[in-house]
Design an enzyme around this catalytic site. Structure first.
Site, PDB file in Angstrom:
ATOM      1  N   ASP A 150      -7.965   3.676  -8.865  1.00  0.00           N
ATOM      2  CA  ASP A 150      -8.343   2.093  -9.981  1.00  0.00           C
ATOM      3  C   ASP A 150      -7.271   1.877  -9.804  1.00  0.00           C
ATOM      4  O   ASP A 150      -6.150   2.021 -10.846  1.00  0.00           O
ATOM      5  CB  ASP A 150      -8.853   2.938 -10.807  1.00  0.00           C
ATOM      6  N   HIS A 151      -6.390   0.491  -8.920  1.00  0.00           N
ATOM      7  CA  HIS A 151      -5.682  -0.383  -9.924  1.00  0.00           C
ATOM      8  C   HIS A 151      -4.670   0.319  -8.914  1.00  0.00           C
ATOM      9  O   HIS A 151      -3.589  -0.299  -9.704  1.00  0.00           O
ATOM     10  CB  HIS A 151      -5.721  -0.724 -10.996  1.00  0.00           C
ATOM     11  N   HIS A 195      -4.666  -1.158  -0.305  1.00  0.00           N
ATOM     12  CA  HIS A 195      -4.328  -0.247   0.945  1.00  0.00           C
ATOM     13  C   HIS A 195      -3.615  -1.357   1.913  1.00  0.00           C
ATOM     14  O   HIS A 195      -4.438  -2.714   1.918  1.00  0.00           O
ATOM     15  CB  HIS A 195      -5.158   0.944   1.479  1.00  0.00           C
ATOM     16  N   HIS A 254      -4.497  -5.148   1.877  1.00  0.00           N
ATOM     17  CA  HIS A 254      -5.651  -5.622   1.265  1.00  0.00           C
ATOM     18  C   HIS A 254      -6.693  -4.730  -0.180  1.00  0.00           C
ATOM     19  O   HIS A 254      -5.989  -3.593   0.209  1.00  0.00           O
ATOM     20  CB  HIS A 254      -6.986  -6.438   2.208  1.00  0.00           C
ATOM     21  N   CYS A 303      -6.954  -5.760   8.547  1.00  0.00           N
ATOM     22  CA  CYS A 303      -6.760  -3.549   8.125  1.00  0.00           C
ATOM     23  C   CYS A 303      -5.131  -3.511   7.948  1.00  0.00           C
ATOM     24  O   CYS A 303      -4.752  -3.017   7.144  1.00  0.00           O
ATOM     25  CB  CYS A 303      -7.449  -2.952   8.404  1.00  0.00           C
ATOM     26  N   GLU A 329     -17.193   1.242   0.393  1.00  0.00           N
ATOM     27  CA  GLU A 329     -16.068   0.767   1.114  1.00  0.00           C
ATOM     28  C   GLU A 329     -16.676  -0.724   1.207  1.00  0.00           C
ATOM     29  O   GLU A 329     -15.395  -1.538   0.686  1.00  0.00           O
ATOM     30  CB  GLU A 329     -14.973   0.812   2.499  1.00  0.00           C
ATOM     31  N   HIS A 366     -10.134  -3.050  -1.499  1.00  0.00           N
ATOM     32  CA  HIS A 366     -11.550  -3.504  -1.569  1.00  0.00           C
ATOM     33  C   HIS A 366     -12.117  -2.740  -3.216  1.00  0.00           C
ATOM     34  O   HIS A 366     -11.280  -1.891  -4.204  1.00  0.00           O
ATOM     35  CB  HIS A 366     -12.252  -2.080  -0.310  1.00  0.00           C
TER      36      HIS A 366
HETATM   37 NI    NI Z   1      -9.251  -1.491   3.829  1.00  0.00          NI
END
Ligand code: NI
Length: 137
Positions: free
Chosen positions: A79-80, A14, A39, A33, A124, A41
């Protein structure tokens, strides 16, 4: 009242970005961010269902069933994936932990087959997590 938790994990990319603000304001608000090339998580999701024990099964809800409900409605869609562009139920939202945990709750609240959705917790990072219990709690 018994509380039953199912944990799932998913990985997603995200970027925190508000398109109605300038690049400068976004940079100031979100810093790294908001890094333009995303990036990721590794999220952990805890979903807690409350209810009474069914004397026939000894269960509040069959955890295999809860697992399937989570996978079908949430995990498969996240997911992914890129949370900014790939997920129908996040369209138009900044994919912060706060917005994500509420959106996950909304996807699940009417799909729980036994008992009642009590809480959704979204981890997260090791240190940051978000919890939503709906409007009434
Ligand atoms: Ni983030």
């Amino acid at each position: 009242m018994i509380y039953v938790t199912r944990r799932e994990v998913f990985s997603a990319a995200h970027r925190l970005y508000n398109p109605s603000l300038s690049e400068e304001e976004n940079e100031k608000l979100f810093g790294k961010c908001g890094s333009p090339n995303w990036h990721g998580h590794n999220y952990t999701l805890d979903v807690i269902v409350k209810g009474d024990i069914d004397p026939l099964t000894g269960y509040v809800i069959d955890l295999k069933e809860l697992k399937n409900i989570l996978n079908e409605n949430v995990i498969k869609k996240l997911d992914h994936k890129n949370l900014n562009v790939d997920v129908d139920f996040l369209k138009g939202k900044i994919p912060s932990g706060e917005n994500l945990v509420v959106a996950i709750w909304n996807e699940l609240v009417n799909k729980i087959s036994k008992g009642k959705l009590y809480s959704v917790k979204l981890f997260e990072t090791e240190n940051n997590y978000f919890e939503y219990r709906g409007e009434e709690n």
